[in-house]
Design a protein around this motif. Structure first.
Motif, PDB file in Angstrom:
ATOM      1  N   LEU A   1       9.763 -19.662 -26.115  1.00 10.48           N
ATOM      2  CA  LEU A   1       9.430 -18.371 -26.706  1.00 10.48           C
ATOM      3  C   LEU A   1      10.286 -17.239 -26.144  1.00 10.48           C
ATOM      4  N   ASN A   2      11.066 -17.532 -25.105  1.00  9.23           N
ATOM      5  CA  ASN A   2      11.875 -16.509 -24.439  1.00  9.23           C
ATOM      6  C   ASN A   2      11.034 -15.274 -24.110  1.00  9.23           C
ATOM      7  N   ASN A   3       9.902 -15.515 -23.481  1.00  8.23           N
ATOM      8  CA  ASN A   3       8.942 -14.449 -23.180  1.00  8.23           C
ATOM      9  C   ASN A   3       8.647 -14.443 -21.677  1.00  8.23           C
ATOM     10  N   ILE A   4       9.719 -14.267 -20.878  1.00  7.57           N
ATOM     11  CA  ILE A   4       9.625 -14.295 -19.417  1.00  7.57           C
ATOM     12  C   ILE A   4      10.176 -13.003 -18.834  1.00  7.57           C
ATOM     13  N   ALA A   5       9.399 -12.402 -17.938  1.00  7.65           N
ATOM     14  CA  ALA A   5       9.852 -11.246 -17.167  1.00  7.65           C
ATOM     15  C   ALA A   5      10.157 -11.679 -15.739  1.00  7.65           C
ATOM     16  N   ALA A   6      11.026 -10.935 -15.068  1.00 11.46           N
ATOM     17  CA  ALA A   6      11.355 -11.203 -13.675  1.00 11.46           C
ATOM     18  C   ALA A   6      10.335 -10.522 -12.776  1.00 11.46           C
ATOM     19  N   SER A   7       9.748 -11.298 -11.862  1.00 17.83           N
ATOM     20  CA  SER A   7       8.742 -10.792 -10.928  1.00 17.83           C
ATOM     21  C   SER A   7       9.421 -10.460  -9.605  1.00 17.83           C
ATOM     22  N   TRP A   8       9.363  -9.174  -9.222  1.00 18.35           N
ATOM     23  CA  TRP A   8      10.061  -8.668  -8.040  1.00 18.35           C
ATOM     24  C   TRP A   8       9.069  -7.974  -7.118  1.00 18.35           C
ATOM     25  N   HIS A   9       9.187  -8.187  -5.790  1.00 17.32           N
ATOM     26  CA  HIS A   9       8.397  -7.462  -4.803  1.00 17.32           C
ATOM     27  C   HIS A   9       9.347  -6.710  -3.877  1.00 17.32           C
ATOM     28  N   ALA A  10       8.965  -5.502  -3.488  1.00 19.76           N
ATOM     29  CA  ALA A  10       9.868  -4.690  -2.670  1.00 19.76           C
ATOM     30  C   ALA A  10       9.074  -3.784  -1.730  1.00 19.76           C
ATOM     31  N   TYR A  11       8.783  -4.295  -0.542  1.00 17.12           N
ATOM     32  CA  TYR A  11       8.137  -3.493   0.494  1.00 17.12           C
ATOM     33  C   TYR A  11       9.199  -2.807   1.358  1.00 17.12           C
ATOM     34  N   SER A  12       8.768  -1.796   2.096  1.00 17.80           N
ATOM     35  CA  SER A  12       9.704  -1.046   2.929  1.00 17.80           C
ATOM     36  C   SER A  12      10.335  -1.903   4.011  1.00 17.80           C
ATOM     37  N   PHE A  13       9.687  -3.018   4.372  1.00 17.04           N
ATOM     38  CA  PHE A  13      10.192  -3.891   5.437  1.00 17.04           C
ATOM     39  C   PHE A  13      10.996  -5.073   4.896  1.00 17.04           C
ATOM     40  N   ASN A  14      11.169  -5.163   3.579  1.00 14.05           N
ATOM     41  CA  ASN A  14      11.954  -6.252   2.999  1.00 14.05           C
ATOM     42  C   ASN A  14      13.451  -6.012   3.161  1.00 14.05           C
TER      43      ASN A  14
ATOM     44  N   GLU B   1       4.341  -6.161  -6.616  1.00 14.36           N
ATOM     45  CA  GLU B   1       3.807  -5.639  -5.357  1.00 14.36           C
ATOM     46  C   GLU B   1       4.859  -4.749  -4.719  1.00 14.36           C
ATOM     47  N   PHE B   2       4.401  -3.634  -4.148  1.00 14.25           N
ATOM     48  CA  PHE B   2       5.264  -2.815  -3.307  1.00 14.25           C
ATOM     49  C   PHE B   2       4.382  -1.912  -2.457  1.00 14.25           C
ATOM     50  N   GLY B   3       4.955  -1.398  -1.384  1.00 12.06           N
ATOM     51  CA  GLY B   3       4.234  -0.517  -0.482  1.00 12.06           C
ATOM     52  C   GLY B   3       5.098  -0.230   0.726  1.00 12.06           C
ATOM     53  N   GLN B   4       4.597   0.611   1.625  1.00 12.08           N
ATOM     54  CA  GLN B   4       5.331   0.871   2.854  1.00 12.08           C
ATOM     55  C   GLN B   4       4.401   0.737   4.039  1.00 12.08           C
ATOM     56  N   ASP B   5       4.981   0.376   5.189  1.00  7.21           N
ATOM     57  CA  ASP B   5       4.174  -0.092   6.310  1.00  7.21           C
ATOM     58  C   ASP B   5       3.699   1.000   7.254  1.00  7.21           C
ATOM     59  N   ASP B   6       3.937   2.281   6.924  1.00  5.95           N
ATOM     60  CA  ASP B   6       3.440   3.345   7.794  1.00  5.95           C
ATOM     61  C   ASP B   6       2.431   4.247   7.097  1.00  5.95           C
ATOM     62  N   CYS B   7       1.969   3.824   5.910  1.00  6.39           N
ATOM     63  CA  CYS B   7       0.957   4.550   5.127  1.00  6.39           C
ATOM     64  C   CYS B   7       1.476   5.856   4.542  1.00  6.39           C
ATOM     65  N   GLY B   8       2.777   6.088   4.639  1.00  8.09           N
ATOM     66  CA  GLY B   8       3.357   7.246   3.984  1.00  8.09           C
ATOM     67  C   GLY B   8       3.732   6.925   2.551  1.00  8.09           C
ATOM     68  N   PHE B   9       4.388   7.871   1.887  1.00 10.71           N
ATOM     69  CA  PHE B   9       4.739   7.665   0.486  1.00 10.71           C
ATOM     70  C   PHE B   9       6.220   7.906   0.207  1.00 10.71           C
ATOM     71  N   ASP B  10       7.000   8.235   1.207  1.00  8.39           N
ATOM     72  CA  ASP B  10       8.393   8.583   0.944  1.00  8.39           C
ATOM     73  C   ASP B  10       9.202   7.409   0.385  1.00  8.39           C
TER      74      ASP B  10
END
Length: 347
Positions: A228-241, A266-275
């Motif tokens: 069906l060619n119905n695939i998206a790329a799943s990416w995760h990017a945390y601040s420590f990656n 999934e994504f996030g940063q490890d110091d609870c900030g948002f920058d």
């Protein structure tokens, strides 16, 4: 999907914007019920809607779904998942069902990874023993609902047990079988695509990369075949990656966004900030990337990646407040601002 866009049933480009809601992957094997004592009622969904959340990623446990291990498990676990999915969809919120914890012993894992063969932690790859069976069951349960997306495996890292041989890692990811450093037979992404499509399900699929799906450099080369060619790329990017800078996103992720939809599950940063998160969502907005922050659970933001202080949706200072404010300015349709979520379609 159409080209590199996720589209609605009437063909409009659409992005999955929201949060991951943890619990379904671990609570059932830790004596904490199905959702780790957190509510999944209408009030909890209403709290999400105050953030303008349009999509929720729900991690699952394969042994609990199949009734192999855990409590609740089997039919009771399955019904709990169905009820929550149905409630979210009825509120116009897309659901991403994610295979998070799986069976398979990994005796040579580092001390910070579990060695238990049961689905009590994140394994390098899904297993041939249960994972295709899991996806056959999930696909049969939700194949009539294109508002539900299937994230085939949370964070693959088959390159690690292969002594960081990336070629072996990518081959294992797609083809499964006997993989370097893993004593159990692996289900590759092609096996899982086949399991889903074998049910007749047309749902959008998400497939990850290497190094906890932060390394996407050879994703297109090793993309599994989908009729069906119905695939998206799943990416995760945390601040420590490893890939956590705009220069990396520009060089490694931007070319991928030109070919297929990219979902930042999934994504996030490890110091609870948002920058860091602000830079990432701004970049994602400019490249039509979907994103779901980790995590909609009131665990206390001491090490990062916790969005809320309570189930009413009170944002954590820093990353929670920043992400809520950002979502309130976003629409899954792009330039047009729409507060009420509208369900996205499949292929």
């Amino acid at each position: 999907m159409s080209g590199n866009k996720i589209v609605t049933t009437d063909g409009k480009p659409y992005r999955l914007l929201g949060v991951s809601r943890s619990g379904g992957e671990f609570a059932c094997v830790q004596g904490k019920g199905l959702w780790d004592s957190g509510p999944v009622d209408q009030a909890s969904v209403d709290a999400m809607k105050t953030w303008n959340i349009h999509a929720v990623r729900v991690p699952l446990n394969e042994e609990c779904w199949l009734g192999v291990n855990g409590s609740p498990s089997g039919a009771t676990y399955q019904q709990g998942v169905k009820d929550y999915v149905n409630r979210l969809v009825a509120n116009g919120i897309n659901v991403i069902l994610d295979l998070h914890w799986t069976w398979g012993a990994y005796p040579d894992s580092p001390d910070w990874h579990c060695k238990d063969e049961h689905a009590t932690c994140q394994k390098p790859m899904p297993d041939a023993r249960y994972a295709p069976q899991f996806w056959t069951g999930v696909a049969n349960a939700f194949k009539d609902n294109d508002a539900v997306v299937f994230d085939l495996f949370n964070e693959p890292y088959p390159d690690m047990p292969a002594d960081w041989n990336k070629t072996l890692g990518w081959q294992c990811l797609r083809d499964g079988g006997t993989c370097a450093g893993l004593p159990y037979e692996v289900a590759g992404m092609q096996d899982l695509v086949d399991a889903v499509r074998g049910t007749g399900a047309t749902n959008l699929l998400m497939v990850g990369g290497l190094e906890w799906t932060n390394d996407m450099r050879e994703w297109l080369t090793y993309k599994p075949n989908d009729p069906l060619n119905n695939i998206a790329a799943s990416w995760h990017a945390y601040s420590f990656n490893a890939c956590a800078s705009q220069s990396c996103w520009d060089s490694q992720i931007a070319p991928l966004t030109q070919q297929v939809p990219v979902v930042l599950g999934e994504f996030g940063q490890d110091d609870c900030g948002f920058d860091y998160m602000q830079r990432l969502v701004n970049w994602a907005d400019s490249h039509d990337v979907s994103y779901l922050a980790w995590t909609w659970n009131p665990w206390g933001c001491t090490g990062g990646a916790v969005l809320i202080k309570d189930w009413a949706g009170t944002p954590e200072p820093g990353l929670g407040e920043g992400y809520k404010a950002h979502l309130l300015t976003r629409s899954p349709y792009g330039d047009q601002f729409v507060r009420e979520p509208i369900i996205a379609g499949g292929s």
